[in-house]
Design an enzyme around this catalytic site. Sequence first.
Site, PDB file in Angstrom:
ATOM      1  N   ASP A 192       0.848  -1.221   0.227  1.00 44.22           N
ATOM      2  CA  ASP A 192      -0.145  -0.029  -0.159  1.00 44.22           C
ATOM      3  C   ASP A 192       1.043   1.258  -0.149  1.00 44.22           C
ATOM      4  O   ASP A 192       2.002   1.167   0.275  1.00 44.22           O
ATOM      5  CB  ASP A 192      -1.012  -0.083   1.230  1.00 44.22           C
ATOM      6  CG  ASP A 192      -1.773   1.186   1.489  1.00 44.22           C
ATOM      7  OD1 ASP A 192      -2.374   1.605   0.382  1.00 44.22           O
ATOM      8  OD2 ASP A 192      -1.644   1.881   2.469  1.00 44.22           O
ATOM      9  N   ASP A 223      -0.033   5.072   0.856  1.00 46.75           N
ATOM     10  CA  ASP A 223      -0.195   6.106   2.301  1.00 46.75           C
ATOM     11  C   ASP A 223      -0.118   5.191   3.570  1.00 46.75           C
ATOM     12  O   ASP A 223      -1.049   4.267   3.573  1.00 46.75           O
ATOM     13  CB  ASP A 223      -1.384   6.776   2.081  1.00 46.75           C
ATOM     14  CG  ASP A 223      -1.568   7.644   0.742  1.00 46.75           C
ATOM     15  OD1 ASP A 223      -0.876   8.824   0.820  1.00 46.75           O
ATOM     16  OD2 ASP A 223      -1.828   7.339  -0.140  1.00 46.75           O
ATOM     17  N   ASP A 255      -1.934  -0.914   5.929  1.00 47.86           N
ATOM     18  CA  ASP A 255      -2.133  -0.362   6.997  1.00 47.86           C
ATOM     19  C   ASP A 255      -3.705  -0.082   7.355  1.00 47.86           C
ATOM     20  O   ASP A 255      -3.998   0.442   8.478  1.00 47.86           O
ATOM     21  CB  ASP A 255      -1.411   0.795   7.390  1.00 47.86           C
ATOM     22  CG  ASP A 255      -1.694   2.035   6.539  1.00 47.86           C
ATOM     23  OD1 ASP A 255      -2.184   1.897   5.488  1.00 47.86           O
ATOM     24  OD2 ASP A 255      -1.907   3.255   7.210  1.00 47.86           O
TER      25      ASP A 255
END
Length: 231
Positions: A17, A19, A176
């Site tokens: 991922d 960000d 996250d």
Amino acid sequence: MPEPCKPEAILRGVLFDLDGTLLDTAPDMAGALTALRAEEGLPPLPFEQMRGHVSHGSKGLVDIGFGTALAPERFAALRQRFLDIYAASLCQGTRLFPGMDALLRALESAGIVWGIVTNKPGYLTDPLLHTLGLGARSCCVVSGDTLAQRKPHPAPLLHAATLCGLAPGDCLYIGDAERDIAAGRAAGMRTAIARWGYIDAADRPQTWGADAALEAPADTLSRFFPDARTA
């Protein structure tokens, strides 16, 4: 007799991922929200409050900045203005998370390809990666508008595996947010939670069903690639 357990596939690639996993974009995204609130005559929010919502993108930040009861047209206008402000200051404070460059170099040295799957739109993703010199190093970049589907749908991850010439089971996906783990699991990949990322106090990552929770980028090697070494 029960069938013997099948050994786990040998991982040949890592997908990240963006960000909150590969890049710490919170300084610039929070800065854009602060600037937008200032335009609206509102004081800045605490940075940590904004940080926990960065992985939810422009919608999550407009929600935390202006509430969730906005009329649709008001929300759309604020969201577009946020994106305009953010695009104008895309890479002022954004950096790789500490230890991430060492992880990428270790993967590259071990012949393990890596790529990016993000819900961030391509017009923001591509110049950001170019500025940081990462676009040419990654085996693929799948943005939020590359396909019709976005995470938590598995299609972007499956597309990334294809671009890297890998089977889904050959890949580890690190993110996250709950949607990252859901997408990775649905795609048939191994999954890991980036505990260094933008996990809000209200999140419950222990319920996401990931294969591992990593406290730092280097834990990726010890947990999944023990034969790889950092420089």
